[in-house]
Design a protein around this motif. Structure first.
Motif, PDB file in Angstrom:
ATOM      1  N   UNK A  31     -17.550 -18.111   3.861  1.00  0.00           N
ATOM      2  CA  UNK A  31     -17.165 -16.710   4.030  1.00  0.00           C
ATOM      3  C   UNK A  31     -17.830 -16.093   5.265  1.00  0.00           C
ATOM      4  N   UNK A  34     -16.034 -17.330   8.280  1.00  0.00           N
ATOM      5  CA  UNK A  34     -14.760 -16.607   8.474  1.00  0.00           C
ATOM      6  C   UNK A  34     -15.026 -15.263   9.160  1.00  0.00           C
ATOM      7  N   UNK A  39     -11.881 -14.289  11.685  1.00  0.00           N
ATOM      8  CA  UNK A  39     -10.658 -14.598  10.927  1.00  0.00           C
ATOM      9  C   UNK A  39     -10.479 -13.670   9.725  1.00  0.00           C
ATOM     10  N   UNK A  40     -11.557 -12.931   9.383  1.00  0.00           N
ATOM     11  CA  UNK A  40     -11.494 -12.069   8.198  1.00  0.00           C
ATOM     12  C   UNK A  40     -10.508 -10.927   8.422  1.00  0.00           C
ATOM     13  N   UNK A  41      -9.811 -10.542   7.322  1.00  0.00           N
ATOM     14  CA  UNK A  41      -8.851  -9.428   7.424  1.00  0.00           C
ATOM     15  C   UNK A  41      -9.518  -8.106   7.065  1.00  0.00           C
ATOM     16  N   UNK A  42     -10.593  -8.169   6.263  1.00  0.00           N
ATOM     17  CA  UNK A  42     -11.276  -6.938   5.847  1.00  0.00           C
ATOM     18  C   UNK A  42     -12.709  -7.278   5.462  1.00  0.00           C
ATOM     19  N   UNK A  43     -13.555  -6.239   5.477  1.00  0.00           N
ATOM     20  CA  UNK A  43     -14.947  -6.440   5.050  1.00  0.00           C
ATOM     21  C   UNK A  43     -15.305  -5.330   4.057  1.00  0.00           C
ATOM     22  N   UNK A  44     -15.946  -5.733   2.967  1.00  0.00           N
ATOM     23  CA  UNK A  44     -16.324  -4.747   1.949  1.00  0.00           C
ATOM     24  C   UNK A  44     -17.543  -3.962   2.439  1.00  0.00           C
ATOM     25  N   UNK A  47     -20.727  -5.680   1.496  1.00  0.00           N
ATOM     26  CA  UNK A  47     -21.091  -6.810   2.363  1.00  0.00           C
ATOM     27  C   UNK A  47     -21.716  -6.297   3.652  1.00  0.00           C
TER      28      UNK A  47
ATOM     29  N   UNK B 178      -6.697 -10.939   0.104  1.00  0.00           N
ATOM     30  CA  UNK B 178      -7.888 -10.884  -0.763  1.00  0.00           C
ATOM     31  C   UNK B 178      -8.831 -12.042  -0.439  1.00  0.00           C
ATOM     32  N   UNK B 180      -9.233 -13.384   2.382  1.00  0.00           N
ATOM     33  CA  UNK B 180      -9.872 -13.165   3.696  1.00  0.00           C
ATOM     34  C   UNK B 180     -10.625 -11.838   3.759  1.00  0.00           C
ATOM     35  N   UNK B 181     -10.875 -11.252   2.575  1.00  0.00           N
ATOM     36  CA  UNK B 181     -11.746 -10.061   2.535  1.00  0.00           C
ATOM     37  C   UNK B 181     -13.147 -10.515   2.143  1.00  0.00           C
ATOM     38  N   UNK B 182     -14.082 -10.263   3.043  1.00  0.00           N
ATOM     39  CA  UNK B 182     -15.443 -10.774   2.827  1.00  0.00           C
ATOM     40  C   UNK B 182     -16.302  -9.675   2.195  1.00  0.00           C
TER      41      UNK B 182
END
Lengths: 69, 182
Positions: A31, A34, A39-44, A47, B178, B180-182
């Motif tokens: 993760x 990524x 490459x990630x589409x979103x980050x919480x 995080x 989902x 690819x959501x880190x």
């Protein structure tokens, strides 16, 4: 995507390896990889919060907006 | 829960195999009987299949006989093909309930939807054909025995499956996002 993830820059500044960061922020290596490679589409928020806490930085140090890409 | 699901999937797999074998036998029987009655023994049309007596149609017009039996064969082969795909997806273990939204399942649902629409189309054609023949005064078995009943239900099911395939497409996009959501 015009959002650039500068996680590798911050890790280099803090002289921290990916393994060490993954242990401290409790994320898997894949993760984090990524996220680092963009490459990630979103980050919480959670995080982002833990990464900022461990790297002692602001969200703006990790994420950057570049429109011309 | 997982054991329960495994048991449920295994039961469905076994049932699908039984139906698939039954439909293969039926399709094979139809094909054999058409050739047998056309080239060897026309009397065989009397007992074409269980409760299916097509002798009157055979002696009325052989081309009508071939058309009707061809539609019956096509419908049965399409049904068998549908159950082949069901058996195949269970056999290849592509149906994973822990990650249901994947490309394999979406492709499977779309394939089944088109097959079901095809069955509906041919059943409808067959039922209209039988209706016209009955109007001409030929005695024919009921549509259920000719395996051509329920065209409207097949159409309805096909359209529902196409909608489900679209929903799965959206589900796959959400799952990817989902993941690819880190």
């Amino acid at each position: 995507m015009p959002i650039i993830v500068n996680l590798d820059v911050m890790m280099a500044k803090r002289k921290m390896s990916l393994n060490e960061l993954s242990e401290k922020v409790d994320l898997t290596l894949s993760n984090l990889s990524i996220l680092k490679t963009g490459k990630a589409k979103a980050i919480r928020f959670s995080t982002l919060e833990s990464i900022c806490k461990v790297l002692d930085c602001q969200p703006g140090d990790i994420l950057e907006f570049k429109d011309n890409l | 829960m997982s054991t329960k699901n495994d048991y449920f999937l295994k039961t469905l797999h076994v049932i699908s195999w039984i139906i698939f074998i039954g439909l293969c036998i039926e399709a094979g029987g139809f094909i054999f009987n058409v050739f047998f009655t056309l080239f060897f023994n026309p009397e065989g049309a009397q007992k074409f299949w269980t409760e299916v007596n097509l002798s009157e149609l055979y002696y009325f017009n052989q081309s009508h006989y071939v058309t009707l039996t061809s539609i019956m064969i096509i419908v049965t082969v399409l049904k068998a093909l549908m159950f082949y795909f069901i058996v195949e997806i269970f056999h290849n273990k592509k149906f994973d309930l822990s990650h249901p939204f994947n490309e394999n399942v979406k492709r499977f649902i779309a394939k089944i939807a088109y097959l079901v629409l095809g069955i509906g189309l041919f059943s409808f054609w067959g039922s209209e054909f039988v209706e016209n023949l009955v109007k001409e005064g030929i005695k024919l078995p009921v549509l259920q025995n000719l395996k051509l009943a329920g065209a409207d239900v097949w159409f309805f099911m096909g359209i529902i499956l196409l909608v489900i395939a679209k929903v799965f497409q959206k589900g796959i996009e959400l799952q990817n996002e989902n993941d690819l959501t880190i």
